[in-house]
Design a protein around this motif. Structure first.
Motif, mmCIF file in Angstrom:
data_model
loop_
_atom_site.group_PDB
_atom_site.id
_atom_site.type_symbol
_atom_site.label_atom_id
_atom_site.label_comp_id
_atom_site.label_asym_id
_atom_site.label_seq_id
_atom_site.Cartn_x
_atom_site.Cartn_y
_atom_site.Cartn_z
ATOM 1 N N ASP A 218 0.790 -1.227 0.000
ATOM 2 C CA ASP A 218 0.000 0.000 0.000
ATOM 3 C C ASP A 218 0.820 1.274 0.000
ATOM 4 N N ALA A 227 -1.001 0.162 -6.755
ATOM 5 C CA ALA A 227 -1.434 0.197 -5.353
ATOM 6 C C ALA A 227 -2.829 0.815 -5.221
ATOM 7 N N GLN A 230 -8.643 -1.151 -7.006
ATOM 8 C CA GLN A 230 -9.594 -1.870 -6.159
ATOM 9 C C GLN A 230 -10.927 -2.048 -6.870
#
Ligand code: 6PG
Length: 263
Positions: A218, A227, A230
């Protein structure tokens, strides 16, 4: 159901490609059964194309009604139509030319010899996305978005410490002076990628180990674009042993992090 990130490690590139292909076919059949159609976003890169070839070679391939699948691309290289470097050309050769697709559902980016400028090509793709979106939405519902990972942590054509990764308004950007050749590209932006129900990152090789370790640690999305990825339902990292070298062990322990139902 959570949208946490999960890592699934495979012994090598070929078992990785085979396993992702098998999961893809199962999931796509389920989605079509449920909704009458499925929408996928393809990527370029070695594994992105390797998976398409594995899907082509799978005996389960013909169980899919490919005419109900919408194909989009996460990024494209700004070269002429049919050029071997185009992600579209590679995807067609690996899979699309071998299955009965509905061309009206295949949405490649414009090409450099289409007679338009790079910036206009970005705007055009954005308009095409909206034209194919459900009423009141600017984007189609992406069921599965494939991404590769660059050794520098890039995804699609969103590179570290460049403006593109910060883009929050546009859905598609033009890219110039890309660190990975060719220099001119088109890319979906991070909010669009993250609007996908499922994001499947497929990562293989020792040269990706550091970028993958940082992604899962992260770090800042500006330094390591991956990173920031999502999916709304699932974010899955399908990786090989070599790429997994710097992934924390608690993320790769079978049983703790993964069950077959999770895809
Ligand atoms: C591209 C890609 C790019 C790719 C990664 C990983 O057009 O080049 O879409 O984002 O997926 O660079 O590529 P490799 O698997 O070839 O390293």
């Amino acid at each position: 159901m959570t949208n946490e990130r999960r890592v699934l490690v495979h012994p090598d590139k070929s078992s990785l490609a085979g396993s992702v292909a098998a999961r893809f076919l199962t999931k796509i059949i389920d989605v079509i059964e449920e909704r009458g159609e499925a929408t996928v976003v393809l990527t370029g890169g070695t594994m992105g194309i390797g998976i398409l070839a594995a899907i082509r070679d799978s005996s389960a391939r013909d169980s899919v009604d490919w005419k109900r699948v919408n194909f989009w691309w996460g990024d494209e290289r700004w070269v002429p139509r049919g050029d071997a470097d185009r992600n579209e050309t590679q995807a067609r050769e690996a899979l699309l030319d071998h299955i009965a697709v509905d061309e009206a559902r295949v949405h490649p980016f414009a090409a450099s010899d289409d007679g338009i400028e790079l910036d206009d090509a970005a705007a055009l793709y954005s308009a095409e996305l909206t034209a194919n979106a459900p009423e009141g939405s600017a984007l189609p519902v992406f069921d599965i978005t494939f991404l590769g990972l660059g050794p520098d942590g890039h995804i699609a054509s969103l590179f570290p410490n460049r403006g593109g990764i910060r883009e929050e308004t546009l859905s598609v950007i033009s890219v110039r002076k890309s660190p990975k050749p060719p220099p001119e590209r088109l890319s979906l932006t991070l909010p669009v990628i993250n609007s996908s129900l499922r994001v499947w990152l497929v990562v293989a090789g020792a040269d990706k180990a550091s970028a993958l370790g940082l992604t899962l640690a992260d770090v800042s999305v500006h330094e390591v674009p991956a990173a920031g990825v999502q999916g709304r339902k699932r974010t899955l990292f399908f990786v090989d042993n070599e790429a997994a070298a710097e992934v924390p062990e608690n993320l790769t322990t079978p049983g703790l992090f993964w069950t077959g139902e999770d895809a």
